[in-house]
Design an enzyme around this catalytic site. Structure first.
Site, PDB file in Angstrom:
ATOM      1  N   ALA A  12      43.579  -1.681 -59.434  1.00 39.54           N
ATOM      2  CA  ALA A  12      42.864  -1.834 -58.166  1.00 39.54           C
ATOM      3  C   ALA A  12      41.548  -1.061 -58.117  1.00 39.54           C
ATOM      4  O   ALA A  12      40.478  -1.645 -57.942  1.00 39.54           O
ATOM      5  CB  ALA A  12      43.777  -1.405 -57.020  1.00 39.54           C
ATOM      6  N   ARG A  23      28.190  -6.558 -58.693  1.00 42.34           N
ATOM      7  CA  ARG A  23      27.538  -7.333 -57.644  1.00 42.34           C
ATOM      8  C   ARG A  23      26.166  -6.764 -57.301  1.00 42.34           C
ATOM      9  O   ARG A  23      25.243  -7.498 -56.946  1.00 42.34           O
ATOM     10  CB  ARG A  23      28.414  -7.351 -56.380  1.00 42.34           C
ATOM     11  CG  ARG A  23      29.699  -8.131 -56.505  1.00 42.34           C
ATOM     12  CD  ARG A  23      30.426  -8.221 -55.173  1.00 42.34           C
ATOM     13  NE  ARG A  23      31.792  -8.717 -55.365  1.00 42.34           N
ATOM     14  CZ  ARG A  23      32.864  -7.947 -55.363  1.00 42.34           C
ATOM     15  NH1 ARG A  23      32.739  -6.637 -55.179  1.00 42.34           N
ATOM     16  NH2 ARG A  23      34.064  -8.463 -55.548  1.00 42.34           N
ATOM     17  N   CYS A  46      52.597  -3.336 -55.657  1.00 36.85           N
ATOM     18  CA  CYS A  46      53.444  -3.343 -54.462  1.00 36.85           C
ATOM     19  C   CYS A  46      54.296  -4.605 -54.384  1.00 36.85           C
ATOM     20  O   CYS A  46      55.312  -4.629 -53.683  1.00 36.85           O
ATOM     21  CB  CYS A  46      52.585  -3.241 -53.209  1.00 36.85           C
ATOM     22  SG  CYS A  46      51.519  -1.784 -53.149  1.00 36.85           S
ATOM     23  N   TYR A 431      49.053 -10.133 -24.808  1.00 37.28           N
ATOM     24  CA  TYR A 431      50.397 -10.357 -24.275  1.00 37.28           C
ATOM     25  C   TYR A 431      50.662 -11.845 -24.086  1.00 37.28           C
ATOM     26  O   TYR A 431      49.833 -12.582 -23.557  1.00 37.28           O
ATOM     27  CB  TYR A 431      50.589  -9.654 -22.932  1.00 37.28           C
ATOM     28  CG  TYR A 431      51.751 -10.242 -22.147  1.00 37.28           C
ATOM     29  CD1 TYR A 431      53.064 -10.038 -22.576  1.00 37.28           C
ATOM     30  CD2 TYR A 431      51.530 -11.049 -21.041  1.00 37.28           C
ATOM     31  CE1 TYR A 431      54.132 -10.617 -21.906  1.00 37.28           C
ATOM     32  CE2 TYR A 431      52.586 -11.624 -20.351  1.00 37.28           C
ATOM     33  CZ  TYR A 431      53.891 -11.413 -20.788  1.00 37.28           C
ATOM     34  OH  TYR A 431      54.948 -11.984 -20.131  1.00 37.28           O
ATOM     35  N   ARG A 447      53.612   5.805 -22.585  1.00 41.59           N
ATOM     36  CA  ARG A 447      53.876   6.202 -21.181  1.00 41.59           C
ATOM     37  C   ARG A 447      54.913   7.309 -21.138  1.00 41.59           C
ATOM     38  O   ARG A 447      54.772   8.282 -20.370  1.00 41.59           O
ATOM     39  CB  ARG A 447      54.348   4.988 -20.391  1.00 41.59           C
ATOM     40  CG  ARG A 447      53.276   3.938 -20.153  1.00 41.59           C
ATOM     41  CD  ARG A 447      53.847   2.729 -19.434  1.00 41.59           C
ATOM     42  NE  ARG A 447      54.237   3.041 -18.066  1.00 41.59           N
ATOM     43  CZ  ARG A 447      54.850   2.180 -17.256  1.00 41.59           C
ATOM     44  NH1 ARG A 447      55.146   0.955 -17.675  1.00 41.59           N
ATOM     45  NH2 ARG A 447      55.169   2.531 -16.026  1.00 41.59           N
TER      46      ARG A 447
END
Length: 457
Positions: A12, A23, A46, A431, A447
């Site tokens: 990677a 590039r 992975c 939602y 909350r």
């Protein structure tokens, strides 16, 4: 005159750096030579558990770009070639061709160290016996599948219960194996708090996996042919036709250590924000061989994840190519799954917060993945940790069914932005009944955390 970039490691970070640099600069400006010890490049390690488990048809599906594709982009990629020595003063590396044993030196103007990580293999009797496998590369995956295809029985022991251990246990169950997980910690996935880890343990047992927690392996017994036959602890012996090591990884930095490059507490290379090795302007490092800054704890950590590795490569390639990019650090986000159970975590556990000197509150809530009346709404547990005085979010852990794991990204963004749990309650999240209750479970946890902060004064 053109510069020469030498890259050590073809997965990677290494090939992302090489590709990004290409590039930005053509072959007449920048010569790129990359060394890779194995046969494969730019692949997803992975994905190996999902290949073993049958979700992925074969190794080719895990390869993002082949050696031939890299060479077509004017990158001199030399597979089957291992770098054995760094000469920092002379700005050169010694390479050895794995098959022929031939060695030669190659000079560089800029160097990228992307040597990755190696599976932990404890020094135990029988650890190197046939049938004992670490799973880090595609070659490792091929060797494991070869063992599974000719195994005399269907008994597997996984040693360790981190991300790889848990995922490999599921893969082996799906292949029809009787699976035992021997885990030295009290519960699987120690990146979670014990109460959340206990939910993972319950799910694994529900899949038919035998969990042996709080027990260390003392030896691996082999048969007359030398093949592994059992895993021993101080208390018992567990028969095994195959053993998979899931004990985590260590940074592969032997080359860097021998060359005197700076390493952190976990043995990973230390870099600046541009991914340059500290004190060496011409040397870059990234991926599983480095330590990165923990933005919450203010110290370096070794976190082996493909997400970071690819970002490191992009930063390095941009810098080498004359551009500007930085990698500021991480908050420690990860997701995984055990069968239908999704697991997400970001930021600090309670233990991490205590070690960093934070005074904190923690809350846990139960909610559902969708509106309760909508079909297939599934339970979800969210744990949230906040700083006691300021209410700043410190960490979140989520366990649940479909739709649970990636919800942790909400908390990851909030952590990166330094938000308080009170600020989180006002987040404008999407939602609709098929996707969430009116109050998303993450906001329900926020909350409750607000109330805990206020109650704590």
């Amino acid at each position: 005159m053109s510069e020469r970039l030498v890259v050590i490691g073809g997965d990677a970070t290494g090939m992302a750096a090489a590709s990004q640099a290409r590039r930005l600069k053509g072959p007449d400006e920048l010569e790129i030579i990359a060394f890779e010890r194995g046969r494969h490049t730019s692949y997803s390690a992975c994905g190996i558990p999902y290949w073993v488990g049958g979700d992925v048809a074969g190794p080719d599906e895990l390869v993002a770009r082949t050696p031939e594709e890299h060479r077509a982009r004017d990158i001199d990629l030399r597979t089957g070639t291992e770098v054995t020595e760094l000469d920092i003063e002379g700005r050169r590396v010694r390479a050895r061709e794995v098959e022929s044993g031939g060695e030669y030196w190659t000079s560089y103007d800029k160097l990228v160290l992307a040597t990755g990580a190696a599976p932990l293999r404890p020094d135990l009797p029988g650890i190197d016996a046939p049938g004992v496998h670490g799973v880090q590369t595609l070659d490792d995956g091929e060797r494991l599948l070869a063992t599974l295809s000719r195994a005399r029985g269907k008994r597997a022991v996984v040693v360790g219960a981190g991300y790889i251990g848990v995922e490999m246990a599921e893969a082996l169950i799906r292949r029809g194996y009787e699976v035992t997980v021997v885990n030295q910690a009290p519960q699987p996935m120690t990146t979670l708090d014990p109460d959340i880890g206990a939910l993972v343990d319950e799910a694994m047992r529900g899949m038919g996996i035998t969990m042996v927690n709080g027990t260390a392996v003392t030896a691996l017994r082999t048969g007359r042919d030398g093949h592994v036959e059992a895993v021993r602890t101080n208390e018992a012996e567990y028969p095994a036709d195959v053993v998979v090591l899931g004990l985590g990884v260590r940074p592969q930095t032997d080359l860097a250590r021998a060359a005197g490059l700076p390493l952190g507490p976990a043995g990973g290379l230390l870099t600046d924000l541009a991914m340059r090795v500290r004190g060496h302007e011409e040397i870059y490092a990234g991926g599983d061989c480095v330590e990165v800054l923990d933005l919450l704890a203010g110290r370096t950590r070794h976190i082996a994840l493909g997400t970071h590795a690819n970002k490191h490569g992009q930063v390095i390639g941009s810098r080498v190519g004359g551009g500007y990019a930085t990698f500021p650090g991480v908050v420690g986000t990860a997701v995984s799954k055990v069968c239908e159970l999704e697991i997400g975590r970001t930021g600090m556990r309670e233990r991490d917060a205590a070690e960093a000197g934070y005074q904190f509150v923690s809350v846990t809530i139960e909610s559902t993945s969708r509106a309760g009346y909508y079909p297939d709404a599934a339970p979800m547990t969210v744990k949230m940790i906040a700083e006691r005085v300021t209410g700043r979010l410190l960490g979140t852990q989520i366990v649940g069914r479909e739709g649970a794991g990636k919800r942790v990204d909400i908390a990851a963004v909030a952590l990166t932005a330094g938000m308080t749990v009170e600020q989180m309650t006002a987040l404008d999240l999407g939602y609709a009944p098929p996707f969430s209750p009116v109050w998303d479970p993450v906001l329900v946890a926020a909350r409750k955390a607000v109330k805990a902060v206020r109650a704590a004064g």
